[in-house]
Design an enzyme around this catalytic site. Sequence first.
Site, PDB file in Angstrom:
ATOM      1  N   ASP A  86       2.901 -47.625  27.852  1.00  0.00           N
ATOM      2  CA  ASP A  86       3.458 -46.707  26.848  1.00  0.00           C
ATOM      3  C   ASP A  86       4.378 -45.656  27.468  1.00  0.00           C
ATOM      4  O   ASP A  86       3.985 -44.496  27.564  1.00  0.00           O
ATOM      5  CB  ASP A  86       2.302 -46.015  26.101  1.00  0.00           C
ATOM      6  CG  ASP A  86       2.791 -45.270  24.877  1.00  0.00           C
ATOM      7  OD1 ASP A  86       3.975 -45.386  24.546  1.00  0.00           O
ATOM      8  OD2 ASP A  86       1.974 -44.561  24.261  1.00  0.00           O
ATOM      9  N   GLU A 101       7.894 -36.930  15.142  1.00  0.00           N
ATOM     10  CA  GLU A 101       6.808 -37.337  16.034  1.00  0.00           C
ATOM     11  C   GLU A 101       7.362 -37.446  17.445  1.00  0.00           C
ATOM     12  O   GLU A 101       8.389 -38.094  17.683  1.00  0.00           O
ATOM     13  CB  GLU A 101       6.236 -38.690  15.579  1.00  0.00           C
ATOM     14  CG  GLU A 101       5.107 -39.158  16.484  1.00  0.00           C
ATOM     15  CD  GLU A 101       4.125 -40.091  15.788  1.00  0.00           C
ATOM     16  OE1 GLU A 101       4.014 -40.034  14.543  1.00  0.00           O
ATOM     17  OE2 GLU A 101       3.469 -40.866  16.502  1.00  0.00           O
ATOM     18  N   ARG A 128      -5.571 -53.193  28.196  1.00  0.00           N
ATOM     19  CA  ARG A 128      -4.542 -52.853  27.196  1.00  0.00           C
ATOM     20  C   ARG A 128      -3.167 -53.397  27.575  1.00  0.00           C
ATOM     21  O   ARG A 128      -2.409 -53.816  26.702  1.00  0.00           O
ATOM     22  CB  ARG A 128      -4.492 -51.330  27.016  1.00  0.00           C
ATOM     23  CG  ARG A 128      -3.399 -50.891  26.085  1.00  0.00           C
ATOM     24  CD  ARG A 128      -3.514 -49.429  25.709  1.00  0.00           C
ATOM     25  NE  ARG A 128      -2.224 -48.926  25.233  1.00  0.00           N
ATOM     26  CZ  ARG A 128      -1.963 -47.667  24.942  1.00  0.00           C
ATOM     27  NH1 ARG A 128      -2.915 -46.760  25.073  1.00  0.00           N
ATOM     28  NH2 ARG A 128      -0.779 -47.295  24.520  1.00  0.00           N
ATOM     29  N   TRP A 130      -7.497 -44.343  25.111  1.00  0.00           N
ATOM     30  CA  TRP A 130      -6.810 -43.054  25.034  1.00  0.00           C
ATOM     31  C   TRP A 130      -7.348 -42.084  26.083  1.00  0.00           C
ATOM     32  O   TRP A 130      -6.912 -40.939  26.145  1.00  0.00           O
ATOM     33  CB  TRP A 130      -6.975 -42.432  23.636  1.00  0.00           C
ATOM     34  CG  TRP A 130      -6.236 -43.165  22.558  1.00  0.00           C
ATOM     35  CD1 TRP A 130      -5.500 -44.310  22.710  1.00  0.00           C
ATOM     36  CD2 TRP A 130      -6.152 -42.821  21.180  1.00  0.00           C
ATOM     37  NE1 TRP A 130      -4.974 -44.700  21.505  1.00  0.00           N
ATOM     38  CE2 TRP A 130      -5.356 -43.802  20.537  1.00  0.00           C
ATOM     39  CE3 TRP A 130      -6.671 -41.784  20.400  1.00  0.00           C
ATOM     40  CZ2 TRP A 130      -5.069 -43.775  19.171  1.00  0.00           C
ATOM     41  CZ3 TRP A 130      -6.386 -41.748  19.045  1.00  0.00           C
ATOM     42  CH2 TRP A 130      -5.592 -42.736  18.433  1.00  0.00           C
ATOM     43  N   ARG A 137       7.893 -54.829  16.179  1.00  0.00           N
ATOM     44  CA  ARG A 137       7.463 -54.268  17.474  1.00  0.00           C
ATOM     45  C   ARG A 137       6.265 -55.014  18.062  1.00  0.00           C
ATOM     46  O   ARG A 137       5.351 -55.414  17.338  1.00  0.00           O
ATOM     47  CB  ARG A 137       7.119 -52.788  17.315  1.00  0.00           C
ATOM     48  CG  ARG A 137       8.316 -51.964  16.919  1.00  0.00           C
ATOM     49  CD  ARG A 137       7.926 -50.528  16.665  1.00  0.00           C
ATOM     50  NE  ARG A 137       7.936 -49.684  17.835  1.00  0.00           N
ATOM     51  CZ  ARG A 137       6.964 -48.838  18.163  1.00  0.00           C
ATOM     52  NH1 ARG A 137       5.843 -48.787  17.472  1.00  0.00           N
ATOM     53  NH2 ARG A 137       7.083 -48.070  19.214  1.00  0.00           N
ATOM     54  N   ASN A 174       5.759 -44.921  12.386  1.00  0.00           N
ATOM     55  CA  ASN A 174       4.566 -44.695  11.567  1.00  0.00           C
ATOM     56  C   ASN A 174       5.110 -44.283  10.195  1.00  0.00           C
ATOM     57  O   ASN A 174       5.208 -43.112   9.863  1.00  0.00           O
ATOM     58  CB  ASN A 174       3.701 -43.588  12.169  1.00  0.00           C
ATOM     59  CG  ASN A 174       3.169 -43.998  13.533  1.00  0.00           C
ATOM     60  OD1 ASN A 174       2.683 -45.116  13.713  1.00  0.00           O
ATOM     61  ND2 ASN A 174       3.297 -43.123  14.501  1.00  0.00           N
ATOM     62  N   GLU A 214       8.455 -38.175  26.069  1.00  0.00           N
ATOM     63  CA  GLU A 214       7.087 -37.825  25.663  1.00  0.00           C
ATOM     64  C   GLU A 214       6.172 -37.609  26.870  1.00  0.00           C
ATOM     65  O   GLU A 214       5.369 -36.686  26.894  1.00  0.00           O
ATOM     66  CB  GLU A 214       6.527 -38.958  24.775  1.00  0.00           C
ATOM     67  CG  GLU A 214       5.062 -38.822  24.454  1.00  0.00           C
ATOM     68  CD  GLU A 214       4.540 -39.979  23.601  1.00  0.00           C
ATOM     69  OE1 GLU A 214       5.341 -40.841  23.184  1.00  0.00           O
ATOM     70  OE2 GLU A 214       3.324 -40.003  23.340  1.00  0.00           O
ATOM     71  N   GLU A 224      -2.286 -49.006  16.102  1.00  0.00           N
ATOM     72  CA  GLU A 224      -2.670 -47.597  15.945  1.00  0.00           C
ATOM     73  C   GLU A 224      -2.898 -47.232  14.478  1.00  0.00           C
ATOM     74  O   GLU A 224      -2.404 -46.223  13.982  1.00  0.00           O
ATOM     75  CB  GLU A 224      -1.621 -46.688  16.586  1.00  0.00           C
ATOM     76  CG  GLU A 224      -1.486 -46.944  18.080  1.00  0.00           C
ATOM     77  CD  GLU A 224      -0.555 -45.974  18.808  1.00  0.00           C
ATOM     78  OE1 GLU A 224       0.397 -45.485  18.180  1.00  0.00           O
ATOM     79  OE2 GLU A 224      -0.790 -45.732  20.002  1.00  0.00           O
TER      80      GLU A 224
HETATM   81  C1  GCU Z   1       2.902 -43.694  21.538  1.00  0.00           C
HETATM   82  C2  GCU Z   1       3.133 -42.357  20.889  1.00  0.00           C
HETATM   83  C3  GCU Z   1       2.907 -42.417  19.396  1.00  0.00           C
HETATM   84  C4  GCU Z   1       3.739 -43.546  18.805  1.00  0.00           C
HETATM   85  C5  GCU Z   1       3.433 -44.849  19.511  1.00  0.00           C
HETATM   86  C6  GCU Z   1       4.351 -45.974  19.084  1.00  0.00           C
HETATM   87  O1  GCU Z   1       1.549 -44.020  21.506  1.00  0.00           O
HETATM   88  O2  GCU Z   1       2.276 -41.392  21.473  1.00  0.00           O
HETATM   89  O3  GCU Z   1       3.275 -41.181  18.853  1.00  0.00           O
HETATM   90  O4  GCU Z   1       3.507 -43.680  17.448  1.00  0.00           O
HETATM   91  O5  GCU Z   1       3.622 -44.691  20.889  1.00  0.00           O
HETATM   92  O6  GCU Z   1       5.289 -46.242  19.841  1.00  0.00           O
HETATM   93  O7  GCU Z   1       4.149 -46.582  18.063  1.00  0.00           O
END
Ligand code: GCU
Length: 602
Positions: free
Chosen positions: A295, A84, A266, A470, A253, A139, A323, A220
């Site tokens: 972020d 990711e 946010r 978003w 986290r 994730n 990213e 998320e």
């Molecule tokens: C960002 C990222 C995600 C990631 C998230 C996180 O939003 O785009 O891919 O999972 O951060 O840090 O949990």
Amino acid sequence: MAWAEDGSLLWLRNPVPSDIALRFDPAMPEDDGYRIDGRTVTARTALGLLYGKYALLRGEQGESHPFFKLRILNHWDNLDGSVERGYAGNSIFWAIQNSDVPVHNNQGSGGGLDTVLISRYGEACASIGINGTVLNNVNASPKILTGGYLKKIRRVADILRPWGIRVYLSVNFGSPKALGELKTADPLNPKVKRWWQKKAAEIYRQIPDFGGFLVKANSEGQPGPFDYGRTHADGANMLADALKPFGGIVMWRSFVYGARHQGEDRVKQAVSEFAELDGLFRDNVILQSKNGPLDFQPREPYAPIFDHMSRTPQMAELQITQEYLGQSRHLVFLAPMWQEFFSYVSPDRLVGIAGVANIGTDTNWCGHHFSQANWYAFGRLAWNPALSSEQIAAEWLRLTFGPVHPAPSAVPCDDTGLAALYPRLLSLLVRSREACVDYMMPLGLHHIFRFDHHMGPDPGGFRDDYPIEWCPVYYHRANRDSIGVDRSSTGTGATGQYREPYRSIYDNLASCPLEFLLWFHRLPWSYPIRQTGHTLWQELEFRYNRGVAEVDSLVDIWQQVRPYIDEQRWQEVDERLRFQQQDARLWRDTCLKYFGQLQDAP
Ligand code: GCU
């Protein structure tokens, strides 16, 4: 042979010389530090000797000790082998099954593990002092905790142990339920507690020095304690209790939004969620927070959560993988950004530091040759956050391009000529992050990226099937008259989460630094910028153009170094720089056109 072809790390391309003398000294401070005197390395521990050897190779003398105890890479690697937000191929730990994706250096001994590659990764990490690695995505798939995977993790741990690297796992909070073993994952349920205790025991039977868990909960879409009406503290403490008998830790986290505080600005939600829990966590829980409150943007003010948790150990999470900074296509050296963060959040407040890794199966490890500099910089700053960006960049350039060690003979490398160009290369490296801010989102603009993949601009981005957080328009709120978000005391009140003097500095328009202007304030296009004499609109144009010009200089200097660098690597970097040059123009032109047209609207 070009250097890139052997898949080695550029900063480590030479073997450690054999004439180094190693000595133990039990009287040294109790950590993995070292002392270097000529060609002699002295340390209290074996790991200290290892670190000292690499320090000697980069030309260090004298004594040095690690600043942070925890210096950990976070791999966002999925069990299907994808990564990711990874831009350098696939996972080095989790092979893509049944695919023809090439894995370089595949000399490992079966079992789907490239043992040679993983060992070289371990050496590279050890050479810059990294001492931990989280092997899978935050994730997290619940499957990581099943028997087959644990066996594989044990093998990875065995390979990394000689390099002083402890293995950690991201865990899915809903695992006992998702794996079909229990009907609930409620952290206060005795069966759930027992499940995690047994799981911890099972892990430690195989990996006695296992580090612990990293957890993304109720964020998320991930499961978490809220699903059962419990708090983050309830969830973290339950896992901490399971790990405690074995010495493990929980890195919990704080990157949460859209859950309990849905609808709130946010950037305020982490403090709203966690501040009231300060003091309620077990002593083996560490709160892990991103450097900024949103972020991993190219520039954010520091995350105010770091001002709020005086009774909870904290770690900072930095993102090495770019990213939002051009991914592996743009040359952006991140040390200046991390140093900026440390200028607001003193390293003394942190027990550790985590970096979201940019490493994959690409032959050059990181996609862009210069992205290795960010892996290198992360490790060096984790060891010593007081190092300057210039020093780190200079070290990396020297180790990577010579002339510290003899270059492989097949490589035409005129060190003298290259040395003459170092100052320009160095200065471009150090300025590259500021250039990125300028051509993407100057003056405190943020998150105006294209949806989902976060590469390229989309200032008009809005989708009503997506959460508003978003959508790019949520982050600049530009219209015919004004732009920016009022986060001051007259707006969302985000400035109120900061400690003094920052609370007042950011709240007050007159004292708010230009780099955070539109982050904290909403202003008319004609607003006069006192420091430069421009209007806000003119200042925006000026900065976008400045960013583009900086990338042009990068391309220019790369042309000049061509005779001194092996052709393959030169070409690969050049191709990416050309892309960056176009992309910087795309950012400038798209954003200025969009914001310009808004002002012209009837
Ligand atoms: C960002 C990222 C995600 C990631 C998230 C996180 O939003 O785009 O891919 O999972 O951060 O840090 O949990």
